[in-house]
Motif scaffolding. Structure first.
Motif, short mmCIF file in Angstrom:
data_model
loop_
_atom_site.label_atom_id
_atom_site.label_comp_id
_atom_site.label_asym_id
_atom_site.label_seq_id
_atom_site.Cartn_x
_atom_site.Cartn_y
_atom_site.Cartn_z
N ARG A 24 -3.10 6.87 -2.96
CA ARG A 24 -3.97 6.75 -1.79
C ARG A 24 -4.14 5.28 -1.38
O ARG A 24 -4.05 4.94 -0.20
CB ARG A 24 -5.33 7.40 -2.11
CG ARG A 24 -6.29 7.49 -0.96
CD ARG A 24 -7.59 8.23 -1.30
NE ARG A 24 -8.09 7.98 -2.64
CZ ARG A 24 -8.07 8.87 -3.65
NH1 ARG A 24 -7.59 10.07 -3.46
NH2 ARG A 24 -8.56 8.55 -4.84
N ARG A 27 -1.03 3.97 0.41
CA ARG A 27 -0.97 4.44 1.81
C ARG A 27 -1.97 3.69 2.69
O ARG A 27 -1.68 3.34 3.82
CB ARG A 27 -1.16 5.95 1.84
CG ARG A 27 0.02 6.68 1.25
CD ARG A 27 -0.02 8.18 1.47
NE ARG A 27 1.21 8.78 0.98
CZ ARG A 27 1.32 9.41 -0.18
NH1 ARG A 27 0.29 9.55 -0.98
NH2 ARG A 27 2.48 9.93 -0.55
N ASP A 28 -3.16 3.45 2.13
CA ASP A 28 -4.17 2.70 2.87
C ASP A 28 -3.71 1.26 3.12
O ASP A 28 -3.93 0.71 4.20
CB ASP A 28 -5.51 2.69 2.12
CG ASP A 28 -6.21 4.05 2.11
OD1 ASP A 28 -5.80 4.94 2.90
OD2 ASP A 28 -7.14 4.20 1.29
N GLN A 29 -3.09 0.65 2.10
CA GLN A 29 -2.61 -0.72 2.24
C GLN A 29 -1.51 -0.81 3.31
O GLN A 29 -1.47 -1.76 4.08
CB GLN A 29 -2.08 -1.24 0.91
CG GLN A 29 -3.15 -1.52 -0.10
CD GLN A 29 -2.59 -1.87 -1.47
OE1 GLN A 29 -1.40 -2.12 -1.63
NE2 GLN A 29 -3.45 -1.89 -2.47
N LEU A 30 -0.65 0.21 3.35
CA LEU A 30 0.39 0.22 4.38
C LEU A 30 -0.25 0.35 5.77
O LEU A 30 0.11 -0.38 6.69
CB LEU A 30 1.39 1.36 4.14
CG LEU A 30 2.49 1.48 5.19
CD1 LEU A 30 3.40 0.25 5.16
CD2 LEU A 30 3.29 2.74 4.96
N ALA A 31 -1.22 1.26 5.89
CA ALA A 31 -1.88 1.46 7.18
C ALA A 31 -2.61 0.19 7.64
O ALA A 31 -2.65 -0.09 8.84
CB ALA A 31 -2.87 2.62 7.08
N ALA A 32 -3.13 -0.57 6.69
CA ALA A 32 -3.84 -1.81 7.02
C ALA A 32 -2.88 -3.00 7.10
O ALA A 32 -3.31 -4.13 7.27
CB ALA A 32 -4.91 -2.09 5.97
N GLN A 33 -1.61 -2.72 6.97
CA GLN A 33 -0.54 -3.72 7.02
C GLN A 33 -0.72 -4.81 5.95
O GLN A 33 -0.36 -5.96 6.16
CB GLN A 33 -0.45 -4.33 8.42
CG GLN A 33 -0.08 -3.31 9.46
CD GLN A 33 0.01 -3.89 10.86
OE1 GLN A 33 -0.43 -5.00 11.13
NE2 GLN A 33 0.62 -3.12 11.76
N GLN A 34 -1.24 -4.41 4.79
CA GLN A 34 -1.37 -5.33 3.66
C GLN A 34 -0.09 -5.37 2.84
O GLN A 34 0.13 -6.31 2.09
CB GLN A 34 -2.56 -4.92 2.78
CG GLN A 34 -3.89 -5.03 3.49
CD GLN A 34 -5.02 -4.42 2.70
OE1 GLN A 34 -4.82 -3.57 1.83
NE2 GLN A 34 -6.24 -4.84 3.00
N ASP A 36 4.30 -3.94 3.12
CA ASP A 36 5.30 -3.41 4.04
C ASP A 36 5.79 -2.04 3.55
O ASP A 36 5.51 -1.62 2.43
CB ASP A 36 6.46 -4.38 4.24
CG ASP A 36 7.21 -4.69 2.96
OD1 ASP A 36 7.36 -3.81 2.10
OD2 ASP A 36 7.68 -5.84 2.82
N ALA A 37 6.52 -1.36 4.42
CA ALA A 37 6.97 0.00 4.13
C ALA A 37 7.89 0.05 2.91
O ALA A 37 7.83 1.01 2.13
CB ALA A 37 7.67 0.60 5.35
N GLU A 40 5.71 -0.18 -0.20
CA GLU A 40 5.00 1.09 -0.38
C GLU A 40 5.94 2.14 -0.93
O GLU A 40 5.61 2.84 -1.89
CB GLU A 40 4.39 1.56 0.93
CG GLU A 40 3.53 2.81 0.75
CD GLU A 40 3.77 3.88 1.80
OE1 GLU A 40 2.91 4.74 1.94
OE2 GLU A 40 4.84 3.87 2.44
#
Length: 87
Positions: A24, A27-34, A36-37, A40
């Motif tokens: 979780r 996924r949150d870090q990716l959504a917050a752009q902390q 990169d894909a 992740e």
């Protein structure tokens, strides 16, 4: 009949919950752009493998208990073995 080792199963379940939380968080870090894909994806793959190993260990423990065997004798199987199970 062999008694269940609650601490053994509890520790496996606790690890599962930790790994689900880590999924979780990734996924949150990716959504917050902390992150990169690619980061992740790589980290999620590692977490998912560890989750598969934990679920396998939990199933082994429960099967051993049902068979009257010591659940503490269950062992983590290699990722290569767990990841190649058929559904």
């Amino acid at each position: 009949m062999t008694q269940q080792s609650p601490s053994g199963e509890d520790s496996v379940l606790a690890r599962i919950h930790e790994l689900v939380g880590e999924e979780r968080d990734l996924r949150d870090q990716l959504a917050a752009q902390q992150i990169d894909a690619d980061t992740e994806r790589d980290r999620l793959a590692a977490v998912e493998t560890q989750l598969d190993q934990c679920w396998d260990l939990l199933r082994q423990r429960r099967a051993r208990l049902d068979a009257g065997q010591d659940p503490d004798e269950a062992r983590v199987r290699p990722a290569s073995e767990v990841e190649n199970y058929l559904s």
